[in-house]
Write a protein that holds these residues in place. Structure first.
Motif, PDB file in Angstrom:
ATOM      1  N   LYS A 262     -12.140 -60.109 -18.946  1.00  0.00           N
ATOM      2  CA  LYS A 262     -12.111 -59.175 -20.075  1.00  0.00           C
ATOM      3  C   LYS A 262     -10.686 -58.964 -20.572  1.00  0.00           C
ATOM      4  CE  LYS A 262     -14.430 -56.430 -22.768  1.00  0.00           C
ATOM      5  NZ  LYS A 262     -15.365 -57.005 -23.729  1.00  0.00           N
TER       6      LYS A 262
ATOM      7  N   SER B 148     -21.099 -50.150 -16.654  1.00  0.00           N
ATOM      8  CA  SER B 148     -20.560 -49.654 -15.390  1.00  0.00           C
ATOM      9  C   SER B 148     -19.665 -50.714 -14.743  1.00  0.00           C
ATOM     10  CB  SER B 148     -21.703 -49.262 -14.447  1.00  0.00           C
ATOM     11  OG  SER B 148     -22.482 -50.402 -14.105  1.00  0.00           O
ATOM     12  N   ALA B 149     -18.904 -50.284 -13.764  1.00  0.00           N
ATOM     13  CA  ALA B 149     -18.016 -51.189 -13.033  1.00  0.00           C
ATOM     14  C   ALA B 149     -18.377 -51.156 -11.557  1.00  0.00           C
ATOM     15  CB  ALA B 149     -16.569 -50.764 -13.219  1.00  0.00           C
ATOM     16  N   ILE B 150     -18.159 -52.276 -10.890  1.00  0.00           N
ATOM     17  CA  ILE B 150     -18.355 -52.340  -9.444  1.00  0.00           C
ATOM     18  C   ILE B 150     -17.136 -53.021  -8.832  1.00  0.00           C
ATOM     19  CG2 ILE B 150     -20.877 -52.341  -9.483  1.00  0.00           C
ATOM     20  CD1 ILE B 150     -20.784 -55.368  -9.105  1.00  0.00           C
TER      21      ILE B 150
ATOM     22  N   SER C  70     -22.667 -59.839 -16.049  1.00  0.00           N
ATOM     23  CA  SER C  70     -21.439 -59.266 -15.510  1.00  0.00           C
ATOM     24  C   SER C  70     -20.266 -60.174 -15.839  1.00  0.00           C
ATOM     25  CB  SER C  70     -21.541 -59.130 -14.002  1.00  0.00           C
ATOM     26  OG  SER C  70     -22.528 -58.210 -13.640  1.00  0.00           O
ATOM     27  N   GLU C  71     -19.101 -59.558 -15.984  1.00  0.00           N
ATOM     28  CA  GLU C  71     -17.878 -60.333 -16.146  1.00  0.00           C
ATOM     29  C   GLU C  71     -16.762 -59.622 -15.402  1.00  0.00           C
ATOM     30  OE1 GLU C  71     -15.809 -60.744 -20.005  1.00  0.00           O
ATOM     31  OE2 GLU C  71     -16.821 -58.925 -20.623  1.00  0.00           O
ATOM     32  N   SER C  72     -15.797 -60.376 -14.947  1.00  0.00           N
ATOM     33  CA  SER C  72     -14.694 -59.768 -14.219  1.00  0.00           C
ATOM     34  C   SER C  72     -13.755 -59.057 -15.183  1.00  0.00           C
ATOM     35  CB  SER C  72     -13.929 -60.817 -13.419  1.00  0.00           C
ATOM     36  OG  SER C  72     -13.189 -61.649 -14.290  1.00  0.00           O
TER      37      SER C  72
ATOM     38  N   MET D 278     -15.799 -55.958 -11.334  1.00  0.00           N
ATOM     39  CA  MET D 278     -16.778 -56.597 -12.212  1.00  0.00           C
ATOM     40  C   MET D 278     -17.306 -55.539 -13.170  1.00  0.00           C
ATOM     41  SD  MET D 278     -17.000 -59.787 -11.428  1.00  0.00           S
ATOM     42  CE  MET D 278     -18.486 -60.300 -12.248  1.00  0.00           C
ATOM     43  N   LEU D 279     -17.461 -55.925 -14.427  1.00  0.00           N
ATOM     44  CA  LEU D 279     -18.011 -55.044 -15.451  1.00  0.00           C
ATOM     45  C   LEU D 279     -19.446 -55.472 -15.720  1.00  0.00           C
ATOM     46  CD1 LEU D 279     -14.908 -55.135 -17.809  1.00  0.00           C
ATOM     47  CD2 LEU D 279     -15.490 -53.368 -16.127  1.00  0.00           C
ATOM     48  N   ARG D 280     -20.359 -54.540 -15.555  1.00  0.00           N
ATOM     49  CA  ARG D 280     -21.784 -54.829 -15.773  1.00  0.00           C
ATOM     50  C   ARG D 280     -22.131 -54.706 -17.248  1.00  0.00           C
ATOM     51  NH1 ARG D 280     -24.424 -51.272 -10.893  1.00  0.00           N
ATOM     52  NH2 ARG D 280     -24.229 -52.858  -9.279  1.00  0.00           N
ATOM     53  N   ALA D 281     -23.229 -55.308 -17.626  1.00  0.00           N
ATOM     54  CA  ALA D 281     -23.690 -55.265 -19.011  1.00  0.00           C
ATOM     55  C   ALA D 281     -23.973 -53.834 -19.475  1.00  0.00           C
ATOM     56  CB  ALA D 281     -24.937 -56.127 -19.170  1.00  0.00           C
ATOM     57  N   ASP D 282     -24.350 -52.950 -18.540  1.00  0.00           N
ATOM     58  CA  ASP D 282     -24.638 -51.555 -18.910  1.00  0.00           C
ATOM     59  C   ASP D 282     -23.375 -50.712 -19.071  1.00  0.00           C
ATOM     60  OD1 ASP D 282     -23.774 -51.045 -16.311  1.00  0.00           O
ATOM     61  OD2 ASP D 282     -25.695 -50.237 -15.616  1.00  0.00           O
TER      62      ASP D 282
END
Length: 71
Positions: free
Chosen positions: A7, A54-56, A1-3, A48-52
């Motif tokens: 990004k 998606s965002a959370i 994950s990255e913020s 947060m951006l997930r590796a798949d």
């Protein structure tokens, strides 16, 4: 994950990436709103951006619930 903040430091991003990120954020907001929650603090630091792809959302400190206002 990255913020999303991290990004954004890679800007300018390709238009396709921007569209995918925007769609992921919109999808995450739809999921939150479907639970009758309004986040009230949408900003890059809280996404947060997930590796798949998606965002959370993080930090629900200002969030309000439509049916449970004291939650």
């Amino acid at each position: 994950s990255e913020s999303l903040t991290a990004k954004a430091k890679e800007a300018p991003l390709p238009p396709g990436d921007v569209a995918r990120i925007g769609a992921a954020i919109a999808d995450a907001l739809v999921e939150i709103h479907a639970q009758d929650v309004v986040h009230l603090d949408v900003k890059p630091e809280n996404v947060m951006l997930r590796a798949d792809g998606s965002a959370i959302f993080l930090d629900f400190g200002f969030a309000q619930h439509a049916r449970l206002p004291d939650l």
